[in-house]
Every structure is written in C-alpha cells, then in structure tokens.
Design a protein around this motif. Structure first.
Motif, mmCIF file in Angstrom:
data_model
loop_
_atom_site.group_PDB
_atom_site.id
_atom_site.type_symbol
_atom_site.label_atom_id
_atom_site.label_comp_id
_atom_site.label_asym_id
_atom_site.label_seq_id
_atom_site.Cartn_x
_atom_site.Cartn_y
_atom_site.Cartn_z
ATOM 1 N N LEU A 521 -9.764 -0.261 -8.396
ATOM 2 C CA LEU A 521 -9.074 -0.163 -7.107
ATOM 3 C C LEU A 521 -8.005 -1.247 -6.974
ATOM 4 O O LEU A 521 -6.880 -0.977 -6.549
ATOM 5 C CB LEU A 521 -10.090 -0.271 -5.968
ATOM 6 C CG LEU A 521 -11.041 0.921 -5.816
ATOM 7 C CD1 LEU A 521 -12.178 0.581 -4.855
ATOM 8 C CD2 LEU A 521 -10.294 2.156 -5.329
ATOM 9 N N ILE A 522 -8.357 -2.472 -7.338
ATOM 10 C CA ILE A 522 -7.395 -3.579 -7.240
ATOM 11 C C ILE A 522 -6.238 -3.377 -8.221
ATOM 12 O O ILE A 522 -5.067 -3.611 -7.899
ATOM 13 C CB ILE A 522 -8.094 -4.920 -7.497
ATOM 14 C CG1 ILE A 522 -9.094 -5.223 -6.363
ATOM 15 C CG2 ILE A 522 -7.087 -6.047 -7.600
ATOM 16 C CD1 ILE A 522 -8.468 -5.348 -4.996
ATOM 17 N N ALA A 523 -6.569 -2.923 -9.431
ATOM 18 C CA ALA A 523 -5.520 -2.701 -10.433
ATOM 19 C C ALA A 523 -4.561 -1.602 -9.976
ATOM 20 O O ALA A 523 -3.338 -1.724 -10.145
ATOM 21 C CB ALA A 523 -6.150 -2.324 -11.768
ATOM 22 N N ALA A 524 -5.108 -0.531 -9.381
ATOM 23 C CA ALA A 524 -4.257 0.564 -8.909
ATOM 24 C C ALA A 524 -3.324 0.079 -7.808
ATOM 25 O O ALA A 524 -2.137 0.450 -7.772
ATOM 26 C CB ALA A 524 -5.122 1.715 -8.396
ATOM 27 N N LEU A 525 -3.835 -0.765 -6.901
ATOM 28 C CA LEU A 525 -2.985 -1.321 -5.846
ATOM 29 C C LEU A 525 -1.915 -2.229 -6.429
ATOM 30 O O LEU A 525 -0.749 -2.191 -6.007
ATOM 31 C CB LEU A 525 -3.847 -2.088 -4.840
ATOM 32 C CG LEU A 525 -3.076 -2.822 -3.739
ATOM 33 C CD1 LEU A 525 -2.308 -1.833 -2.870
ATOM 34 C CD2 LEU A 525 -4.023 -3.666 -2.882
ATOM 35 N N SER A 526 -2.293 -3.042 -7.399
ATOM 36 C CA SER A 526 -1.332 -3.963 -8.013
ATOM 37 C C SER A 526 -0.189 -3.200 -8.678
ATOM 38 O O SER A 526 0.993 -3.549 -8.524
ATOM 39 C CB SER A 526 -2.049 -4.839 -9.044
ATOM 40 O OG SER A 526 -1.139 -5.688 -9.704
ATOM 41 N N VAL A 527 -0.515 -2.135 -9.396
ATOM 42 C CA VAL A 527 0.517 -1.333 -10.053
ATOM 43 C C VAL A 527 1.426 -0.695 -9.009
ATOM 44 O O VAL A 527 2.657 -0.645 -9.168
ATOM 45 C CB VAL A 527 -0.133 -0.263 -10.949
ATOM 46 C CG1 VAL A 527 0.916 0.699 -11.494
ATOM 47 C CG2 VAL A 527 -0.892 -0.908 -12.104
ATOM 48 N N LEU A 528 0.829 -0.201 -7.908
ATOM 49 C CA LEU A 528 1.635 0.419 -6.848
ATOM 50 C C LEU A 528 2.587 -0.590 -6.218
ATOM 51 O O LEU A 528 3.768 -0.285 -5.978
ATOM 52 C CB LEU A 528 0.714 1.008 -5.776
ATOM 53 C CG LEU A 528 1.425 1.593 -4.553
ATOM 54 C CD1 LEU A 528 2.279 2.793 -4.958
ATOM 55 C CD2 LEU A 528 0.428 1.974 -3.472
ATOM 56 N N GLN A 529 2.103 -1.795 -5.950
ATOM 57 C CA GLN A 529 2.958 -2.814 -5.327
ATOM 58 C C GLN A 529 4.123 -3.181 -6.237
ATOM 59 O O GLN A 529 5.249 -3.376 -5.768
ATOM 60 C CB GLN A 529 2.113 -4.043 -4.986
ATOM 61 C CG GLN A 529 1.158 -3.804 -3.826
ATOM 62 C CD GLN A 529 0.220 -4.973 -3.596
ATOM 63 O OE1 GLN A 529 -0.135 -5.700 -4.524
ATOM 64 N NE2 GLN A 529 -0.208 -5.157 -2.351
ATOM 65 N N LYS A 530 3.875 -3.250 -7.537
ATOM 66 C CA LYS A 530 4.966 -3.532 -8.470
ATOM 67 C C LYS A 530 5.959 -2.380 -8.506
ATOM 68 O O LYS A 530 7.174 -2.592 -8.581
ATOM 69 C CB LYS A 530 4.399 -3.782 -9.865
ATOM 70 C CG LYS A 530 3.614 -5.084 -9.985
ATOM 71 C CD LYS A 530 3.039 -5.248 -11.376
ATOM 72 C CE LYS A 530 2.218 -6.535 -11.475
ATOM 73 N NZ LYS A 530 1.597 -6.682 -12.815
#
Length: 532
Positions: A521-530
């Motif tokens: 979940l955190i990784a998916a959010l991080s990729v989206l923010q980038k």
C-alpha cells in the motif's frame, strides 16, 4: 484534463493493492479500515479511473441525504416530470434512478461507472418484483431514464437514504456518492443539524469534492432564521463557501407526491445548467473532485497501511502463541519418550507378563495405545496453552478461529491412525531384519517388533528388552534395527506434532493476513506521488 497513460497505470496498480488488502481480524480499528477500503475502492472504480480515462463524459451529480429529505421530489422537480418514486412510505428510493439527456444516454448505459449495478430501462412504474422476474437483483439495479429537460453534459442520480433502515440501501447510497463529480446533499429544516448528513458533509470537505447543499422544506416564516443558522454551522465546519440553496415548504412537497413549482428549484437548476454547459465551470467542478480524491490518498493510504500492519501484528501474536505452545509440548514429548514414560500402566503390566502371560501382539497394542495417549495429552496441553494465550487477544474472536474444530475425539482419531501406522512400519522393519538372518529357525518377527518397541519406549525399565533383542538378532542386527526404528519413531512423533500444529495454524493462514500488505500500500502511494 491531460492525463498521461502512466498515471492511469499507476492508479490501476494502486487500486489492485487496495482491493487485495484484508482486515479479517476483529481489532478495534478493523471495521473502519474495511469501510475505508470499500469506500476508496468504490471511488477508484466508480469515479476516479473512469473520469481520468474519459474526461469528456458528462458530469454525474448524485443527490443524497437523510430519510424523508425530499431527494426524489427535488429530482423530479428539476427534471419536470416524475422519474423517481416519492411518497410517505420509507424508504421510498429502493432502486437508484439516473436521469440524463437522451444524447448522453450511451455514457451511462454501459458499465463505465458503477459497473457493479445492473442497468434497467423499465418504466418507473414497474415494481422491483417485476424486475426480479427478469433475473436481476433489485438491490443492485440502476434504472436509467432520459429526459430532454436535463441539459447535455450532466446527469442526476437519486440515491437511497444515507441513514436508511435497510443496510443494503445505506451501503449503496455510499457507493453512489463515491461515483459523483458533484455531491448534492439534501437536508431539511427539521433535521439540518443531524449527525448523519454532517458526517457526509465533513467527508466531502475532507476529500475537497465539488459540493452543493440544499436546505429543503423550510417554512416561509422561519426561512431567514433557519438559513442563517445552517449557514453558521457550515461556516464553523469550514464549508462556508459551499453553494447553498433553500427550497421552501410547499403543499406539493407535503407528502412527496407532487412536483415543486419551477421557481422553487430555479436557482439550483441554474447552477446545474451552468456547470453542464460552461466549459470552464464544468472543468473546474470535475478537476476539483478528481484532485480532491487523488489528494485524499495521501492520508487514506497510510491509514489503510497502518491497519494492515496492526492486522499482521495480531496474526503474528496468534501464530507465535501456537508455535510457543507446540514447541514446548514437542520438547516435552521427546523428554518423556527418553525417560520411558510410555512404558507405564497397562503397557508396563504387559511387559512384565511377556512372553509367558502376554503375547507379542498384546504388548505392541498396549505400547501403541500408551504412545497415542502421551501424544494426545501433549496436543491437548498445547491447545490449552494456546487457548489461554488467545484469551487475552481480541483477534482470536475472528469467526474462523472462534469456531475451530476442538473435538477431542477427532484428535484422538488422527493420532490413533498415526501410531498404528508407526506400528505397521515397525513390524515391516522387524520382518526385514529377521529375513536377513542366516539361521535355520528364525525368531518370530512380531516378538522382535515388540522387543524393539519396548526398548525404544521403555527407558531404563526396558533394559532387558535390548538384551533379548540382541539374543534373537545378534548385536549388530539389534543395533541396526534399534537405529532404524528410533529414527522411524522420531519421524512419526514429529509428524504428529507438526500436523496438529498446522491444524491449529490453518485458520490463521486462511485469513490471508500477509506482511506485504502494508508495504504494498505504501509503495503504491509512493509511486503515485512520484507520477503525479
């Protein structure tokens, strides 16, 4: 909106991570986590991804509110004819109704938005029972109507009550609101301070969506006072800039049976027409809601991840309690085997009577029964340790764990099968060893099996068994058989304890609470923010 394919791919991956998140353990925050996941999934599936893929699609304005707020009458009055059932019976709106311009019909007849709802185009007078005859579930229907009076570029959706007595209606209302470009929240002069509509208003503020409020059925003599108080509440909640419309109480709205005069809803209709036909206003409404939902992920995804971490930590505590209990009992079983604890009670009596007053088969049966009793006692003690540890763990109340099979008879049956299997293999080992002897008269293989079993399970009490075995097989043969049989005993005992441990762990494993959920979940959010 200029949406790059990479952003859509990233959002789709994030959506899959959200869908994979599981919160089955009954922790304090689990109901909220499940509701947040379902709401987020609904917004991604029903609104954000469809909107970003097809920004040219018409705006969807969902009319929501409490029971008896007059949503259906408001929709009917905006359209200029009855498209949604209204009346005194509650809940009135059971099947949601979407009404759009005929030119926009194709946007909503397919599954672009709200794909989980079955489309029906039956006249509104058809009863839900008639629709169910056609094979559809009336709780998951979306009736699509068209009207020339609805401007192109916008559709109205009359949702069920957000505080309906019927749970399915409440869930459906929340799903529909999540699919909206514009939230039109309707309340009444008598209920504008109720908790439920304010919860929806605060949610809209949190997501920064395009929001409109309608204060309905306001008596003429208190219009100014009620409007002022409602405005003050909105301002206090940080919603003072939200467009607010007031609809007076009229004879036509007394029982929800008629259409309001055009003048009563003229200002709201003007606002809707403007946002449907003015490119700038339409773009602003759409972009605000889309950006609001995207922006809300910054707080919502970590919250889901935190709940996922709590779930895994609880599952780990449950698993550790099982491992600790079975490790302790496993060690205890081996200690008791080395001390000769199996050769006691009836088994000891049989050994002392062997071979004069007890046959080899009877001695073997007594030893097998005693070994089974020792294993059953250890498994039962391990389960009791687990139950005691779990008694202080709220997560242990999960349905799959609380209703596990704890039948002592079933455990006794499983262990009985295992020790009888050990006996058969031991007897085969004895037959093999006897077959190797170069003697005219070979010893009885069953007696050999009984002696080696006694030597393995009897400890110091069974020293004579080893000597008798050496007399029959020779020193090398006796040592070879004891080594093979000892390894066989260890394998079977370990297998029993492992199988019972896995049986106790299986319900936890079935819950599929994995450590990767939080990281995913955190990784998916991080990729989206980038990507944004």
């Amino acid at each position: 909106m200029d949406v790059r394919p990479q952003l859509l791919d990233t959002l789709s991956a994030l959506r899959d991570r959200v869908a994979a998140a599981r919160f089955p353990l009954p922790l304090a925050g689990a109901p909220r986590a499940r509701a947040n996941r379902d709401e987020l999934l609904a917004q991604l599936d029903d609104y954000l991804l469809p909107r970003l893929r097809e920004p040219e699609a018409p705006l969807l304005a969902v009319v929501g509110g409490s029971t008896g707020a007059g949503k259906s009458t408001l929709v009917n009055s905006l359209v200029g004819r009855r498209v949604s059932e209204s009346g005194v019976l509650r809940p009135t709106t059971r099947t949601p109704v979407l009404v759009c311009n005929p030119e926009d019909h194709h946007w909503f007849s397919n599954l672009r938005v709200l794909p989980q709802l079955t489309r029906v185009w039956a006249p509104h007078r058809d009863a839900p029972e008639d629709l169910m005859v056609r094979g559809a579930d009336s709780r998951r229907l979306l009736r699509v109507e068209t009207a020339d009076t609805v401007p192109r570029g916008i559709a109205l959706l009359d949702a069920p009550d957000i505080d309906s007595l019927i749970a399915d209606n409440r869930v459906l209302a929340a799903e529909l609101i999540c699919a909206a470009d514009v939230w039109i929240m309707v309340t009444t002069a008598a209920r504008y301070a109720d908790a439920v509509p304010w919860h929806m208003l605060r949610t809209a503020k949190e997501y920064d969506v395009t929001l409109v409020t309608v204060l309905d059925r306001v008596p003429h003599q208190v219009v100014s006072e009620v409007s002022r108080q409602y405005g003050a509440l909105l301002t206090k909640s940080g919603l003072g800039d939200v467009p607010r419309f007031t609809v007076p109480e009229l004879p036509e709205s007394a029982w929800g049976a008629g259409l309001l005069p055009a003048s009563a809803v003229a200002s709201l209709r003007t606002w809707l027409v403007h946002h449907a036909q003015d490119a700038s206003a339409r773009h602003q409404a759409m972009v605000r809601t889309a950006n609001g939902v995207l922006g809300s992920l910054t707080a919502r995804m970590p919250e889901l991840a935190s709940s996922a971490a709590a779930q895994y930590a609880a599952a780990l505590r449950l698993t550790s309690a099982v491992d600790s209990a079975y490790d302790t009992e496993h060690t205890r079983v081996h200690d008791r085997l080395q001390s000769g604890a199996v050769l006691s009670g009836d088994a000891l009596k049989r050994w002392r009577a062997f071979p004069l007053d007890c046959t080899a088969g009877e001695l073997l049966s007594a030893l097998v029964e005693s070994l089974g009793a020792l294993l059953l006692c250890s498994v039962t003690a391990a389960d009791e340790r687990v139950d005691e540890a779990w008694r202080h763990e709220p997560a242990s109340a999960a349905p799959g764990l609380a209703h596990r099979d704890t039948s002592l008879e079933n455990a006794e049956h499983r262990i009985g099968l295992a020790v009888r299997r050990w006996r058969r293999e031991l007897e085969e080992f004895a037959e093999d060893e006897v077959r190797e002897l170069e003697r005219t008269v070979a010893p009885d293989s069953e007696a050999v099996a009984a002696l080696v079993a006694t030597a393995l399970l009897g400890g110091r009490r069974a020293r004579n068994a080893g000597e008798a075995l050496a007399e029959r097989l020779g020193a090398h043969g006796a040592l070879r058989l004891r080594d093979r049989s000892g390894r066989l005993l260890t394998e079977h005992v370990d297998r029993v304890m492992h199988a019972e441990r896995e049986r106790r762990l299986a319900p936890i494993d079935a819950l599929d609470v994995r450590p990767e959920q939080q990281a995913d979940l955190i990784a998916a959010l991080s990729v989206l923010q980038k990507e944004r």
